[in-house]
Design an enzyme around this catalytic site. Structure first.
Site, PDB file in Angstrom:
ATOM      1  CG  HIS A   1      -3.339  -0.683  -6.602  1.00  0.00           C
ATOM      2  ND1 HIS A   1      -3.633  -0.041  -5.425  1.00  0.00           N
ATOM      3  CD2 HIS A   1      -3.353  -2.008  -6.289  1.00  0.00           C
ATOM      4  CE1 HIS A   1      -3.814  -0.927  -4.452  1.00  0.00           C
ATOM      5  NE2 HIS A   1      -3.646  -2.132  -4.952  1.00  0.00           N
TER       6      HIS A   1
ATOM      7  CD  GLU B   1      -3.025   3.298  -5.244  1.00  0.00           C
ATOM      8  OE1 GLU B   1      -4.077   2.658  -5.458  1.00  0.00           O
ATOM      9  OE2 GLU B   1      -1.986   2.775  -4.853  1.00  0.00           O
TER      10      GLU B   1
ATOM     11  NE  ARG C   1      -4.298  -1.377   0.163  1.00  0.00           N
ATOM     12  CZ  ARG C   1      -4.450  -2.492  -0.577  1.00  0.00           C
ATOM     13  NH1 ARG C   1      -3.525  -2.869  -1.431  1.00  0.00           N
ATOM     14  NH2 ARG C   1      -5.560  -3.201  -0.472  1.00  0.00           N
TER      15      ARG C   1
HETATM   16  C1  DGY Z   1      -5.660  -6.107  -2.669  1.00  0.00           C
HETATM   17  O1  DGY Z   1      -6.292  -7.128  -2.952  1.00  0.00           O
HETATM   18  O2  DGY Z   1      -5.522  -5.687  -1.529  1.00  0.00           O
HETATM   19  C2  DGY Z   1      -5.016  -5.402  -3.821  1.00  0.00           C
HETATM   20  O3  DGY Z   1      -4.312  -4.294  -3.465  1.00  0.00           O
HETATM   21  C3  DGY Z   1      -6.018  -5.141  -4.911  1.00  0.00           C
HETATM   22  O4  DGY Z   1      -5.885  -6.260  -5.684  1.00  0.00           O
END
Ligand code: DGY
Length: 322
Positions: free
Chosen positions: A285, A266, A237
């Site tokens: 992402h 984002e 993240r």
């Molecule tokens: C998640 O699943 O947490 C990703 O960041 C999105 O696929």
């Protein structure tokens, strides 16, 4: 029949699962997130919601949703959900672990290799019509063989990143809140303190979830500990990394390059400062973005939603609900 709201267009397989269990409405856009006001309105009489990481589910949303029993998040991460607010109201939360592990680990490696071998920089150079010669030290990058690969976070994705190092003849180390004997047995990686890992690693891949503990985990002092040849990859993240500090650190020469799938805010725009640096590989992402993985995520989220609304056990609960 119970009622559900789905916050984005999903593959037909997932919609069929939901349709068999309840009546549903959907924000039928493949790309645009559902406007907040519409989400609040649609949840007024909904028993369940299937949502995405771009949907913030907080006390305000829950206050508008007096009947809500289940939030089925189509992601393994759930930092978009206010867990305390959910627990206080006895609402269940599910996520989509496992099904996206391989795709995300693959993308971590794509970023690692692209940053180490200057793949994107090389393409931009050709596109700018600036390739003139083959030269001994032209576009040299970093070796993987005999280098040390470090993973921060010893969960499923971290383990999958380490397993993929097999063919590269690398030394493997990891850091986690506590050592993980199973991961060590599975991958041969050795535990390090966070500071020791930062000083020893040639490649660092971040796979920890975002939490109060990991927010801002990588800042100026952490980058200063890294080797000047270090390649840093974040597939977890954005807010785990202090982006302003990363920008300064890259300009100062350590880390040597970065691969980023995630950002503090984002989507980022083209004028994001990190994009001005040649040694930044950035993607939007897409860690879990393969067709099969996204279908598996959507169907798992749908199965969780359907289970909750037909009084069956949740498949992958994070918060069991009341
Ligand atoms: C998640 O699943 O947490 C990703 O960041 C999105 O696929």
């Amino acid at each position: 029949m119970k009622k559900a709201f789905i916050t984005r267009r999903l593959p037909d397989e997932a919609l069929a699962i939901v349709a068999a269990a309840c009546n549903y409405e959907i924000w039928d856009s493949a790309e645009e997130p559902v406007p907040r006001a519409l989400l609040l309105e649609k949840l007024r009489d909904a028993d369940g919601v299937l949502c995405l990481i771009s949907d913030r589910v907080d006390a305000e949303v829950l206050d508008h949703a007096p009947r809500l029993r289940i939030v089925a998040n189509m992601a393994v991460g759930y930092d978009n959900i206010d867990l305390a607010a959910l627990r206080a109201r006895g609402v269940a939360l599910t996520n989509t672990p496992d099904v996206l592990t391989d795709a995300t680990a693959d993308l971590a490696w794509a970023l690692l290799l692209a940053a180490a071998r200057r793949v994107v920089e090389g393409q931009k150079l050709i596109e700018a019509d600036s390739w003139r010669y083959w030269a001994p030290l032209f576009m040299v990058g970093q070796d993987l063989q005999r280098a040390t690969l470090a993973v921060v976070g010893a969960g499923r994705i971290g383990a999958a990143v380490l397993r993929r190092a097999q063919g590269f003849n690398m030394r493997l180390i990891y850091h986690n809140r506590r050592p993980n004997a199973e991961l060590e047995a599975q991958t041969g990686a050795s535990y390090r303190t966070f500071a020791a890992l930062l000083q020893e690693a040639d490649f660092i891949v971040v796979t920890v979830p975002l939490s109060a503990e990991t927010r801002g985990m990588f800042g100026a002092s952490e980058f200063a500990l890294m080797k000047p040849n270090a390649v840093f990859v974040n597939v977890a993240r954005g807010p785990i990394v202090d982006e302003a500090a990363l920008y300064e650190a890259l300009k100062a020469g350590r880390p040597w390059a970065v691969g980023l799938d995630v950002f503090a805010n984002e989507p980022i725009r083209a004028d994001h400062p990190l994009l001005t640096l040649p040694n930044v590989v950035a993607v939007p992402h897409i860690g879990s973005a393969t067709l099969n993985t996204r279908i598996a995520m959507a169907t798992l989220a749908a199965r969780n939603l359907a289970a909750a609304l037909t009084d069956q056990p949740l498949i992958t609960p994070v918060v069991p609900g009341a």
